[in-house]
Write a protein that holds these residues in place. Structure first.
Motif, PDB file in Angstrom:
ATOM      1  N   UNK A  46     -27.441  51.898 -27.322  1.00 16.39           N
ATOM      2  CA  UNK A  46     -28.186  52.159 -28.548  1.00 16.39           C
ATOM      3  C   UNK A  46     -29.003  50.925 -28.959  1.00 16.39           C
ATOM      4  N   UNK A  47     -28.439  49.741 -28.739  1.00 19.37           N
ATOM      5  CA  UNK A  47     -29.159  48.510 -29.054  1.00 19.37           C
ATOM      6  C   UNK A  47     -30.452  48.413 -28.253  1.00 19.37           C
ATOM      7  N   UNK A  48     -30.360  48.681 -26.952  1.00 22.57           N
ATOM      8  CA  UNK A  48     -31.555  48.624 -26.113  1.00 22.57           C
ATOM      9  C   UNK A  48     -32.530  49.748 -26.445  1.00 22.57           C
ATOM     10  N   UNK A  49     -32.003  50.895 -26.829  1.00 26.14           N
ATOM     11  CA  UNK A  49     -32.887  51.997 -27.213  1.00 26.14           C
ATOM     12  C   UNK A  49     -33.739  51.595 -28.410  1.00 26.14           C
ATOM     13  N   UNK A  50     -33.133  50.881 -29.352  1.00 22.83           N
ATOM     14  CA  UNK A  50     -33.886  50.442 -30.528  1.00 22.83           C
ATOM     15  C   UNK A  50     -34.923  49.394 -30.155  1.00 22.83           C
ATOM     16  N   UNK A  51     -34.588  48.532 -29.197  1.00 21.58           N
ATOM     17  CA  UNK A  51     -35.557  47.534 -28.751  1.00 21.58           C
ATOM     18  C   UNK A  51     -36.783  48.210 -28.143  1.00 21.58           C
ATOM     19  N   UNK A  52     -36.545  49.202 -27.304  1.00 21.39           N
ATOM     20  CA  UNK A  52     -37.654  49.839 -26.590  1.00 21.39           C
ATOM     21  C   UNK A  52     -38.436  50.824 -27.445  1.00 21.39           C
ATOM     22  N   UNK A  53     -37.954  51.103 -28.647  1.00 16.17           N
ATOM     23  CA  UNK A  53     -38.775  51.897 -29.568  1.00 16.17           C
ATOM     24  C   UNK A  53     -39.788  51.018 -30.304  1.00 16.17           C
ATOM     25  N   UNK A  54     -39.620  49.696 -30.245  1.00 18.49           N
ATOM     26  CA  UNK A  54     -40.587  48.792 -30.843  1.00 18.49           C
ATOM     27  C   UNK A  54     -41.871  48.777 -30.028  1.00 18.49           C
ATOM     28  N   UNK A  55     -42.963  48.598 -30.688  1.00 20.28           N
ATOM     29  CA  UNK A  55     -44.238  48.476 -29.983  1.00 20.28           C
ATOM     30  C   UNK A  55     -44.296  47.127 -29.275  1.00 20.28           C
ATOM     31  N   UNK A  56     -45.144  46.982 -28.260  1.00 18.71           N
ATOM     32  CA  UNK A  56     -45.278  45.677 -27.596  1.00 18.71           C
ATOM     33  C   UNK A  56     -45.608  44.560 -28.580  1.00 18.71           C
ATOM     34  N   UNK A  57     -46.412  44.870 -29.585  1.00 16.09           N
ATOM     35  CA  UNK A  57     -46.759  43.855 -30.585  1.00 16.09           C
ATOM     36  C   UNK A  57     -45.537  43.443 -31.393  1.00 16.09           C
ATOM     37  N   UNK A  58     -44.710  44.433 -31.765  1.00 16.03           N
ATOM     38  CA  UNK A  58     -43.498  44.123 -32.515  1.00 16.03           C
ATOM     39  C   UNK A  58     -42.525  43.295 -31.680  1.00 16.03           C
ATOM     40  N   UNK A  59     -42.389  43.631 -30.399  1.00 17.00           N
ATOM     41  CA  UNK A  59     -41.503  42.868 -29.525  1.00 17.00           C
ATOM     42  C   UNK A  59     -41.979  41.429 -29.376  1.00 17.00           C
ATOM     43  N   UNK A  60     -43.271  41.250 -29.203  1.00 20.92           N
ATOM     44  CA  UNK A  60     -43.817  39.909 -29.025  1.00 20.92           C
ATOM     45  C   UNK A  60     -43.678  39.072 -30.287  1.00 20.92           C
TER      46      UNK A  60
END
Length: 331
Positions: A46-60
């Protein structure tokens, strides 16, 4: 938020992506918080699922992805601990944390015939021995999270507070309360080699159906708890007293055909497993003090025996030491 190293060697695998290299840390954290490998894996997924729902801009924009993942995993586990209490009140019989084998003892040695993922280790140290995990079950969710994050994973209270949703001072009090529970409930354990010798003698006396020898290895006030989860038979009530337990064990081995008792490492400590017709049906963990066995946990719920009976993706760390690293004190 910083990302302190996990128990054990704490080293990341350079062959893994920066994000996936955090998986091992997250599995270690979630298992200690939840006491269940299955629930820990779900929390990390679930933690990784939440990470990958972020946009590339949000992740960066996230300065430390590892810290972000830890914060999310901690909060997921905190929520799960609250709901787990309600679920365990409805659990059939006693609930015992899910036992873990050593890597070399994991069924098949590999998952589905594939190479073991180095990100999927659970580091074996004293913070996952069965007695320790059972004490953690007596804590409130907030106590457990604050204690594990600070005392085991060495996060400062300012960062623990961000996960728990309390002030740093409140988290310091939570961890202090948890420490008192640990101190009052646990006695110093003998060296591992001595524990192994006691468990081996217990195994031999059990197989020989030697009641007197068994009684000599058991504390007079020994207790035993079984976990069948409604899916396997166990004693309905806590078994107490050396003679009662010894006679019950001898009766058990006499009634069950093709039963084999083998030495195994259970959550980093000497333990036993019972095989029937070549299949592991029970995992036994021991608490030992003053050279006597003071408590036995018998896990028979087949859902908790998956790592022992079928291929599985998560692996225990074969190189971990059975002691914690020195903790950074932020009190």
């Amino acid at each position: 938020m910083t990302t302190p190293s996990e128990p054990g060697d704490g080293r990341s695998n350079p062959s893994l992506s920066p994000i996936m290299s955090e998986r091992r840390q997250l599995i270690n954290l979630a298992y200690r918080l939840l006491g269940s490998l299955a629930e820990a894996e779900d929390a990390v997924q679930e933690t990784y699922a939440r990470w990958y729902t972020l946009s590339p801009q949000q992740q960066q924009a996230i300065e430390s992805p590892g810290a972000w993942l830890t914060k999310v995993a901690g909060r997921i586990c905190l929520n799960l601990l609250g709901s787990a209490r309600a679920r365990r009140e409805k659990y059939v019989g006693d609930w015992i944390p899910e036992p873990l084998p050593q890597l070399a003892e994991w069924s098949g040695g590999q998952a589905g015939g594939t190479t073991i993922d180095p990100a999927d280790h659970v580091t074996l140290d004293e913070s996952i021995n069965m007695a320790f995990l059972v004490v953690l079950e007596s804590m409130t969710p907030a106590e457990r999270v604050a204690f594990i994050l600070h005392d085991v994973f060495r996060y400062p209270f300012t960062e623990v507070a961000d996960i728990v949703g309390r002030t740093p001072a409140a988290c310091r009090q939570l961890a202090s309360s948890a420490r008192r529970r640990i101190r009052t409930s646990q006695t110093p354990a003998p060296p591992t080699a001595r524990q192994a010798a006691i468990v081996r003698n217990f195994q031999q006396a059990w197989e020989a159906k030697d009641i007197d020898a068994l009684i000599g290895l058991l504390d007079p006030d020994v207790t035993a708890t079984g976990d069948g989860g409604g899916l396997a038979t166990t004693a309905r009530r806590l078994v107490e007293g050396a003679e009662q337990l010894a006679r019950g064990l001898v009766d058990l081995v006499g009634r069950l055909a093709n039963l084999t008792i083998l030495e195994r490492t259970v959550n980093g400590q000497p333990g036993l497993v019972a095989q029937q017709d070549g299949v592991i049906v029970t995992v036994y963990a021991f608490d030992i003090a003053d050279d006597r066995i003071t408590h036995i946990w018998a896990v028979r719920n087949p859902e908790k025996l998956r790592p022992w009976t079928v291929g599985h993706s998560t692996r225990t760390d074969p190189d971990a030491q059975h002691s914690k690293q020195p903790h950074r004190d932020n009190r």
